[in-house]
Design an enzyme around this catalytic site. Sequence first.
Site, PDB file in Angstrom:
ATOM      1  N   ARG A  47       0.825  -1.212   0.000  1.00 20.89           N
ATOM      2  CA  ARG A  47       0.000   0.000   0.000  1.00 20.89           C
ATOM      3  C   ARG A  47       0.857   1.258   0.000  1.00 20.89           C
ATOM      4  NH1 ARG A  47      -1.162   2.030   4.690  1.00 20.89           N
ATOM      5  NH2 ARG A  47      -1.464   0.014   5.706  1.00 20.89           N
ATOM      6  N   TYR A  99     -17.676  16.628 -14.711  1.00 16.87           N
ATOM      7  CA  TYR A  99     -18.042  15.210 -14.794  1.00 16.87           C
ATOM      8  C   TYR A  99     -19.020  14.862 -13.674  1.00 16.87           C
ATOM      9  CZ  TYR A  99     -17.503  10.200 -13.934  1.00 16.87           C
ATOM     10  OH  TYR A  99     -17.741   8.880 -13.673  1.00 16.87           O
ATOM     11  N   ASP A 171      -8.284  18.768 -14.104  1.00 19.92           N
ATOM     12  CA  ASP A 171      -8.559  17.428 -14.616  1.00 19.92           C
ATOM     13  C   ASP A 171      -8.174  17.415 -16.096  1.00 19.92           C
ATOM     14  OD1 ASP A 171      -9.683  15.093 -15.661  1.00 19.92           O
ATOM     15  OD2 ASP A 171     -11.351  15.118 -14.262  1.00 19.92           O
ATOM     16  N   LYS A 196      -8.778   6.135 -18.963  1.00 22.90           N
ATOM     17  CA  LYS A 196      -9.087   6.678 -20.280  1.00 22.90           C
ATOM     18  C   LYS A 196      -7.868   6.663 -21.205  1.00 22.90           C
ATOM     19  CE  LYS A 196     -12.971   7.648 -18.074  1.00 22.90           C
ATOM     20  NZ  LYS A 196     -13.200   7.208 -16.696  1.00 22.90           N
TER      21      LYS A 196
END
Length: 368
Positions: A47, A99, A171, A196
Site C-alpha cells: 500500500r 463530470y 482534470d 481513459k
Amino acid sequence: MTRATTRAVRAGLVSDRHHNAVVPPIHLSATYAFPAFGQKGAYDYGRSGNPTRDLLAGAIADLEGGAGAVVTATGMAAVTLVLQLVPSGGRVVAPHDCYGGTHRLLAAFARRGLIDVAFVDQRDLTAVERALAVPTRLLWIESPSNPLLRLTDIAAVARLGRAAGALVAADNTFLSPALQRPLALGADIVVHSTTKYLNGHSDVVGGAVVARDTTLHQELAWWANCLGVSGAPFDSFLTLRGLRTLHVRIRQHVENAQAVAALLLEHPAVGQVHYPGIGAMVSFTLKRGVRAVAAFLDGLEHFTLAESLGGVESLVAHPATMTHASMDAETRAHAGIGDDLLRLSIGIEAAEDLVADLRAALDRVAAR
C-alpha cells in the site's frame, strides 16, 4: 531534450537489474523484507510503495512536467485524494458542468459539511473571480468539460486562483499530456482517470495525481497511503504498457474525431455540435429530441453504447441517463446537459467506417 513521444515509449525500459529484461517485471509482492532489525528498505508494504507503480508514476509525472505523481485505484480515488488537501469546512470552487462523478462527490461532501462548494461557469472569468472573493482552498478546473467539451482558459483561471491563495487542480483526462499540460499553464495539481487515454484499452480502472512541487507530492503520497487508495501493481503494469502508445493513438483519435465532427456539422438531423477542435471527444444533440436517441442508437455497428472513454474502440453514451445520471434534472439543465445530448468517444478504427456508421444512424433519425 528527448521528446515526449520517445520518453513515453521508453519509460521504465531496461530497468530490471536482475535479469536485464527489456520490459520491466511486475512486482506483485504485498510485503518486503527488512534488511535487518530497525532497517527499512526502499519498500516495506504494497500500500505504501511498489516498484511497478512507481515506474508508472514517474512516467506520468515526467509527461506532465511535475515533481511527482501518485497512482490511485480509480479516477474518483484521485479526486478524493486531492480533496484531502481541503481542511474541514474549506471552500472548493468547481465547474458547474463537470463530470457527473466529480459533481456527485463534491455535492455529497458539501451535504455532510466536510467542504463548502461553489459551482461556477468557469468560462466567465468575472464569475470565477467573484467566487474566489470568498476564501478558497481549492479551485478545480476541468477542460474540456465532460460532456459538453467547453474550454476553460486554464492559464487565466489559474492566475485568479493563485492570486486568491487557492490550490489549482486541473482534470486533464480528456486531452492527456499529449495535447495539454496544465502545470505549464499555472496549475498546482493535475488529475487523471488513467482508465481513459493514458491506458487507452478499456481494460484497467485507475487514476493519478501529479503535483507541481515535491512538498505537495509528499503530502498527497502520505494521504494516499493513509487512505489506502493506491493503485494495484498489475493495473500499473498494464497502464504503463498502454502509455507507451499514447502519442500515436492520440494522433489517430484526433484525425478520426475531426472527420466525425465534419459529418455532424453538415447533417440535417443534428442540432448542436460540441467539438472544440482538439481531442477526440465529440458531443451533439439531435433535432428531434430524446425520441430520436433510440433510433440513432439502434443499428450502430462500430460504436458501442457504454460509459467511459479514451479506448481504442469507439463508444457512444447518453449522458443524462449514464455518466451524469447522478445529477438531478435541474442541475443537468443548468449545466446544459439535455436529454437529446449524445457523447462520442472516437476510437482509432478506420475513419471511413465510423463516418459511414454515423451517417446511417443519422439518416435513420431523419427518416422517422
